[in-house]
Write a protein that holds these residues in place. Sequence first.
Motif, PDB file in Angstrom:
ATOM      1  N   ASP A   1      35.157  22.474  29.746  1.00  0.00           N
ATOM      2  CA  ASP A   1      35.188  23.717  30.226  1.00  0.00           C
ATOM      3  C   ASP A   1      34.707  23.799  31.847  1.00  0.00           C
ATOM      4  N   ILE A   2      35.795  24.059  32.659  1.00  0.00           N
ATOM      5  CA  ILE A   2      35.801  23.832  34.263  1.00  0.00           C
ATOM      6  C   ILE A   2      35.598  24.999  34.994  1.00  0.00           C
ATOM      7  N   THR A   3      35.115  26.192  34.293  1.00  0.00           N
ATOM      8  CA  THR A   3      34.730  27.588  34.645  1.00  0.00           C
ATOM      9  C   THR A   3      33.981  27.488  35.836  1.00  0.00           C
ATOM     10  N   LYS A   4      32.742  26.630  35.804  1.00  0.00           N
ATOM     11  CA  LYS A   4      31.619  26.844  36.792  1.00  0.00           C
ATOM     12  C   LYS A   4      32.081  26.142  37.954  1.00  0.00           C
ATOM     13  N   ILE A   5      32.911  24.867  37.948  1.00  0.00           N
ATOM     14  CA  ILE A   5      33.334  24.338  39.427  1.00  0.00           C
ATOM     15  C   ILE A   5      34.523  25.134  39.993  1.00  0.00           C
ATOM     16  N   GLN A   6      35.407  25.849  39.022  1.00  0.00           N
ATOM     17  CA  GLN A   6      36.545  26.603  39.572  1.00  0.00           C
ATOM     18  C   GLN A   6      35.834  27.804  40.231  1.00  0.00           C
ATOM     19  N   SER A   7      34.924  28.664  39.675  1.00  0.00           N
ATOM     20  CA  SER A   7      34.548  29.795  40.322  1.00  0.00           C
ATOM     21  C   SER A   7      33.453  29.490  41.223  1.00  0.00           C
ATOM     22  N   GLU A   8      32.704  28.407  41.131  1.00  0.00           N
ATOM     23  CA  GLU A   8      31.668  28.369  42.221  1.00  0.00           C
ATOM     24  C   GLU A   8      32.060  27.711  43.552  1.00  0.00           C
ATOM     25  N   LEU A   9      33.009  26.748  43.237  1.00  0.00           N
ATOM     26  CA  LEU A   9      33.326  25.964  44.486  1.00  0.00           C
ATOM     27  C   LEU A   9      35.092  25.749  44.591  1.00  0.00           C
ATOM     28  N   GLY A  10      35.680  26.622  43.866  1.00  0.00           N
ATOM     29  CA  GLY A  10      37.119  26.552  43.995  1.00  0.00           C
ATOM     30  C   GLY A  10      37.936  25.445  43.675  1.00  0.00           C
ATOM     31  N   TRP A  11      37.464  24.450  42.984  1.00  0.00           N
ATOM     32  CA  TRP A  11      38.301  23.490  42.712  1.00  0.00           C
ATOM     33  C   TRP A  11      39.065  23.823  41.434  1.00  0.00           C
ATOM     34  N   THR A  12      40.255  23.114  41.339  1.00  0.00           N
ATOM     35  CA  THR A  12      41.092  22.912  40.175  1.00  0.00           C
ATOM     36  C   THR A  12      42.075  21.739  40.209  1.00  0.00           C
ATOM     37  N   PRO A  13      42.202  21.100  39.167  1.00  0.00           N
ATOM     38  CA  PRO A  13      43.007  20.103  39.146  1.00  0.00           C
ATOM     39  C   PRO A  13      44.371  20.181  39.596  1.00  0.00           C
ATOM     40  N   ARG A  14      44.894  19.531  40.407  1.00  0.00           N
ATOM     41  CA  ARG A  14      46.399  19.470  40.875  1.00  0.00           C
ATOM     42  C   ARG A  14      47.603  19.090  39.958  1.00  0.00           C
ATOM     43  N   HIS A  15      47.045  18.063  39.472  1.00  0.00           N
ATOM     44  CA  HIS A  15      47.992  17.188  38.450  1.00  0.00           C
ATOM     45  C   HIS A  15      48.003  17.756  36.910  1.00  0.00           C
ATOM     46  N   ASP A  16      49.260  17.957  36.218  1.00  0.00           N
ATOM     47  CA  ASP A  16      49.084  18.094  35.075  1.00  0.00           C
ATOM     48  C   ASP A  16      49.507  16.521  34.397  1.00  0.00           C
ATOM     49  N   LEU A  17      49.564  16.405  33.168  1.00  0.00           N
ATOM     50  CA  LEU A  17      49.412  15.400  32.693  1.00  0.00           C
ATOM     51  C   LEU A  17      50.830  14.542  32.853  1.00  0.00           C
ATOM     52  N   THR A  18      51.844  15.311  32.724  1.00  0.00           N
ATOM     53  CA  THR A  18      53.340  14.648  33.160  1.00  0.00           C
ATOM     54  C   THR A  18      53.425  14.209  34.631  1.00  0.00           C
ATOM     55  N   SER A  19      52.941  15.013  35.536  1.00  0.00           N
ATOM     56  CA  SER A  19      53.158  14.528  36.934  1.00  0.00           C
ATOM     57  C   SER A  19      51.929  13.493  37.239  1.00  0.00           C
ATOM     58  N   GLY A  20      50.933  13.369  36.755  1.00  0.00           N
ATOM     59  CA  GLY A  20      49.870  12.518  36.658  1.00  0.00           C
ATOM     60  C   GLY A  20      50.433  11.085  36.088  1.00  0.00           C
ATOM     61  N   LEU A  21      50.993  11.146  34.865  1.00  0.00           N
ATOM     62  CA  LEU A  21      51.335  10.034  34.180  1.00  0.00           C
ATOM     63  C   LEU A  21      52.635   9.410  34.956  1.00  0.00           C
ATOM     64  N   ARG A  22      53.343  10.334  35.509  1.00  0.00           N
ATOM     65  CA  ARG A  22      54.673   9.736  36.165  1.00  0.00           C
ATOM     66  C   ARG A  22      54.124   8.891  37.516  1.00  0.00           C
ATOM     67  N   ALA A  23      53.280   9.359  38.091  1.00  0.00           N
ATOM     68  CA  ALA A  23      52.794   8.868  39.338  1.00  0.00           C
ATOM     69  C   ALA A  23      51.985   7.549  39.037  1.00  0.00           C
ATOM     70  N   THR A  24      51.345   7.492  37.829  1.00  0.00           N
ATOM     71  CA  THR A  24      50.455   6.373  37.490  1.00  0.00           C
ATOM     72  C   THR A  24      51.400   5.196  37.079  1.00  0.00           C
ATOM     73  N   ILE A  25      52.499   5.456  36.490  1.00  0.00           N
ATOM     74  CA  ILE A  25      53.375   4.665  35.894  1.00  0.00           C
ATOM     75  C   ILE A  25      54.085   3.816  37.038  1.00  0.00           C
ATOM     76  N   GLU A  26      54.568   4.911  38.002  1.00  0.00           N
ATOM     77  CA  GLU A  26      55.099   4.394  39.116  1.00  0.00           C
ATOM     78  C   GLU A  26      54.214   3.111  39.949  1.00  0.00           C
ATOM     79  N   TRP A  27      53.079   3.760  40.070  1.00  0.00           N
ATOM     80  CA  TRP A  27      52.228   2.868  40.745  1.00  0.00           C
ATOM     81  C   TRP A  27      52.116   1.381  40.230  1.00  0.00           C
ATOM     82  N   TYR A  28      51.745   1.338  38.730  1.00  0.00           N
ATOM     83  CA  TYR A  28      51.820   0.125  38.086  1.00  0.00           C
ATOM     84  C   TYR A  28      53.113  -0.507  38.252  1.00  0.00           C
ATOM     85  N   LEU A  29      54.259   0.065  38.285  1.00  0.00           N
ATOM     86  CA  LEU A  29      55.524  -0.569  38.306  1.00  0.00           C
ATOM     87  C   LEU A  29      55.691  -1.279  39.728  1.00  0.00           C
ATOM     88  N   SER A  30      54.920  -0.405  40.738  1.00  0.00           N
ATOM     89  CA  SER A  30      55.180  -1.028  42.124  1.00  0.00           C
ATOM     90  C   SER A  30      54.018  -1.706  42.623  1.00  0.00           C
TER      91      SER A  30
END
Length: 363
Positions: free
Chosen positions: A305-334
């Motif tokens: 539950d990330i409500t605290k860091i979202q509401s108090e510090l305004g952080w939220t993750p920028r990557h969903d799993l699809t974009s994160g996995l694609r970036a990760t796989i591209e990195w390992y391949l390259s």
Amino acid sequence: MQNILVTGGAGFIGSNFVHYLLKAEPDVQIVNLDALTYAGSLENLPAAGCAKDLPDAEQYHFVHGDICNRELVEDLLRQYQIDTIVHFAAESHVDRSILGPAPFVQTNLVGTFTLLESARGVWGESGGFDGKRFHHVSTDEVFGSLTPEAPAFSETTPYDPRSPYSASKAGSDHLVRAYFHTYGLPVTLTNCSNNYGPYQFPEKLIPLMILNALRGEPLPVYGDGRQIRDWLYVEDHCEAIHLVLTKGKPGETYNVGGGNQPCNIDIVRQICAILDEFHPDGAPHERLITYVTDRPGHDRRYAMDITKIQSELGWTPRHDLTSGLRATIEWYLSHPEWVAAIAQQSGYNDWLEKNYAKRGGKR
Ligand code: NAD
Ligand code: TYD
């Protein structure tokens, strides 16, 4: 924040954090203290030592050493006038903690204790704790295992660690909080979920599946593969730590998670599908999926539950799993040269053999 001691900065998250911080805070000086265990590598810091893409070589210093060495830690705090400690160094793999828990107690408990005592002593004797910060990086695993319907872990969920790894991290969290309450040491903590992304040692689920699939090796899924983790892209995690360092309140803990909670087998299938697209040579990669003996005491589900860091510090993750996995796989391949160097220096093949032998998986 001017002079930062990063512990474990040659490991997966620590090295990503060093890269992140040098871009985000062009004026800081970083001292990276790392023992270079099997999990740490200077290959994770391609700029280190050769200053290739460092903004200023004077800004970054690598020190090969152990966080349990109090004399060394105290010398570094004095020599570099450290005002901020960001503590990543740990033994971090559950399977290894089951096979041999002793280094987990040593580094995660004794090492954290040594850093706390050093900070209390050196900062205490040189002007007190004003402007100082001790940030401790911890894990959601300290909270135990969730049933399918249970609410996600919050910062107030009682601790219930179940592996030698999570028990040693839980102990270190308690020590860090005790130093705040007892001595007023200005600490902050983040408990985060499973990270993935560039530079992750291929013993953890995602890089292991990517690299085994590329080598045509079996993809070992433990038990029924229905376990759930909350996957966090490492760059998002680094951003969260930076925010806690700059805006977080001493004494506070913040949960950090990615909001991605598919079960293991679905992640492995997604990795296979992306590899079929990026690297059709071995397609369909799903044919390599192999169910193997389950991990003893395997935690079923984690969710943050990330409500605290979202509401108090305004952080939220920028990557969903699809974009994160694609970036990760591209990195390992390259980065085949990184993969080759890590495999050679870290006994990756030996580890796979040992882990498979234990589980009775077919190779
Ligand atoms: P890692 O295993 O990739 O790296 C750990 C680093 O610490 C290595 O560079 C190693 O050489 C160094 N180290 C180990 N023992 C040391 C010692 N005694 N002295 C100095 N250096 C030492 O770990 P990671 O995945 O980057 O994790 C970093 C931190 O984040 C850990 O505290 C871990 O518990 C926590 N964490 C990780 C995850 C994850 O998904 N990877 C999730 C939650 C929390
Ligand atoms: P891992 O990456 O080791 O992280 P943690 O145990 O800290 O969550 O494992 C993530 C999940 O993937 C966990 O449920 C165990 C499972 N797993 C496999 O099924 N096969 C593997 O080869 C590995 C390494 C993990």
